[in-house]
Design a protein around this motif. Structure first.
Motif, short mmCIF file in Angstrom:
data_model
loop_
_atom_site.label_atom_id
_atom_site.label_comp_id
_atom_site.label_asym_id
_atom_site.label_seq_id
_atom_site.Cartn_x
_atom_site.Cartn_y
_atom_site.Cartn_z
N TRP A 81 0.87 -1.18 0.00
CA TRP A 81 0.00 0.00 0.00
C TRP A 81 0.90 1.21 0.00
N ILE A 82 0.61 2.12 -0.88
CA ILE A 82 1.37 3.37 -0.89
C ILE A 82 0.38 4.49 -0.57
N ASP A 92 10.99 8.82 -3.88
CA ASP A 92 11.72 8.10 -2.82
C ASP A 92 10.90 6.97 -2.21
N GLN A 93 9.64 7.29 -1.96
CA GLN A 93 8.76 6.30 -1.35
C GLN A 93 8.71 5.05 -2.22
N ILE A 94 8.74 5.25 -3.52
CA ILE A 94 8.61 4.13 -4.43
C ILE A 94 9.95 3.43 -4.65
N ARG A 95 11.03 4.21 -4.70
CA ARG A 95 12.36 3.60 -4.81
C ARG A 95 12.63 2.70 -3.62
N MET A 121 0.73 11.70 -6.68
CA MET A 121 2.02 11.22 -7.13
C MET A 121 2.72 12.30 -7.95
N THR A 122 3.99 12.52 -7.66
CA THR A 122 4.75 13.42 -8.51
C THR A 122 5.00 12.68 -9.83
N PRO A 123 5.31 13.43 -10.91
CA PRO A 123 5.55 12.75 -12.19
C PRO A 123 6.64 11.68 -12.08
N ALA A 126 5.23 8.62 -10.42
CA ALA A 126 4.33 7.93 -11.34
C ALA A 126 5.12 7.13 -12.37
N ASN A 127 6.16 7.75 -12.93
CA ASN A 127 6.97 7.05 -13.92
C ASN A 127 7.63 5.83 -13.33
N SER A 128 8.06 5.97 -12.08
CA SER A 128 8.78 4.85 -11.51
C SER A 128 7.83 3.68 -11.22
N ILE A 129 6.61 3.96 -10.87
CA ILE A 129 5.61 2.89 -10.71
C ILE A 129 5.34 2.23 -12.06
N LEU A 130 5.18 3.06 -13.08
CA LEU A 130 4.88 2.50 -14.39
C LEU A 130 6.03 1.63 -14.89
N LYS A 131 7.23 1.99 -14.50
CA LYS A 131 8.40 1.19 -14.90
C LYS A 131 8.37 -0.20 -14.28
N PHE A 132 7.98 -0.25 -13.01
CA PHE A 132 7.82 -1.56 -12.34
C PHE A 132 7.02 -2.52 -13.20
N LEU A 133 5.96 -1.94 -13.76
CA LEU A 133 5.00 -2.78 -14.45
C LEU A 133 5.58 -3.38 -15.71
#
Ligand SMILES: [Zn+2]
Length: 328
Positions: A81-82, A92-95, A121-123, A126-133
């Protein structure tokens, strides 16, 4: 919780998700958008269960295995959960998450990210989440949730499947509110003003909606029985209570609900009354006013709402409204 239960409040969303589950064709990213209290979180959790449960039948998770239980209790190691604790969800939270996953040697390659208030989400985040996928070595599912679809970044919208959560129906909202110890008369009233559970609860706080109802009952009583006192009531009771502009608008909404109730009374639709605890008073008014007069009242209230919006002085708007309500 089962999909079957969730489908009572969000039939379309549940149908789409369960169809994809049955066909084993989930999207990588979903964007759940809709008002507060519409069940986005529960559906996201259920989706995570279905995603992990090895014993699901036709997309319905078993609800009993270790995966199911851990998803529900909120401590499944691969469900993240974020939530934001500030104004934005930062990269940072996502890294940090990413690191955590790679260190731990996770149980499976499956990962689920559940992001609340995704509009924050900052851009970069958001990009870093999309990269995970897009990582090739695993299966990942992201569910982003928002109450403010218009603020979601275009890159997210274009790369996820958007599912719109329908507003709560008034009767469902009333049930929820009554469950939380809000008296039914108040619950019925706020359910006409909003379909958002949190907003409805806010309106009920410190008995605000109960007092607002009373103001409406008093004002309409004076208008119909003692027109000369209506002005006094307006000055002392009404303008002193509905102070903020949004409160004034709500006051007018309630007034409109009152006159609609009078019309319902004339049409013998007693079981649909909002001010159901005022049946006698409504009956009196229904006998006195013609349907045309009631229609005119509603028009006058709508006009007053429009003028308030255009910044006409509330005092003036209300005085002129009173005059029109009192016309024969
Ligand atoms: Zn299970």
């Amino acid at each position: 919780m089962t999909w079957e239960q969730l489908s009572h409040s969000q039939p379309t969303v549940v149908k789409m998700l369960t169809n994809s589950l049955k066909k084993n064709r989930l999207a990588h990213a979903y964007l759940f958008e809709g008002g507060r209290g519409t069940g986005k979180r529960q559906v996201a959790q259920q989706l995570a269960c279905s995603f992990f449960c090895a014993h699901s039948v036709e997309g319905e998770p078993c609800g009993e295995c270790g995966d199911c239980r851990r998803v529900h209790s909120g401590n499944h190691p691969d469900v993240h959960w974020i939530r934001t604790d500030g104004q934005t969800i930062k990269v940072d939270q996502i890294r940090h998450l990413k690191k955590e996953f790679s260190f731990r040697g996770v149980e499976s390659k499956k990962k689920v990210y559940l992001v609340e208030d995704a509009e924050k989400m900052t851009p970069n985040a958001a990009n870093s989440i999309l990269k995970f996928l897009e990582e090739p070595d695993g299966e990942a599912l992201a569910v982003l949730m928002t109450t403010q679809y218009h603020r979601i970044l275009k890159t997210i919208v274009s790369r996820s499947q958007v599912l719109s959560f329908a507003p709560l129906k008034p009767d469902k909202l009333v049930k929820q509110l009554v469950k939380e110890d809000i008296p039914e008369a108040q619950a019925q009233t706020v359910a006409q003003l909003t379909s958002d559970l949190e907003e409805a609860k806010d309106l009920c706080e410190e008995n605000w909606i109960a007092q607002a109802r009373t103001k409406v009952i008093q004002l309409t009583d004076e208008v119909s029985k003692r027109p000369r006192y209506a002005y006094l009531m307006l000055q002392d009771g009404w303008l002193g209570f509905f102070k903020e502009k949004s409160e004034m608008q709500t006051g007018l909404d309630l007034l409109m609900i009152w006159y609609r109730d009078v019309i319902r009374m004339q049409l013998d639709q007693q079981n649909e009354l909002v001010f159901f605890d005022q049946e006698e008073r409504l009956k009196d008014e229904a006998l006195m006013a013609s349907q045309m007069k009631l229609g005119n009242n509603l028009t006058a209230i709508l006009e007053a709402k429009r003028r308030l919006d255009a910044n006409t002085s509330p005092q003036l708007v209300m005085e002129q409204l009173l005059l029109r309500l009192q016309e024969g």
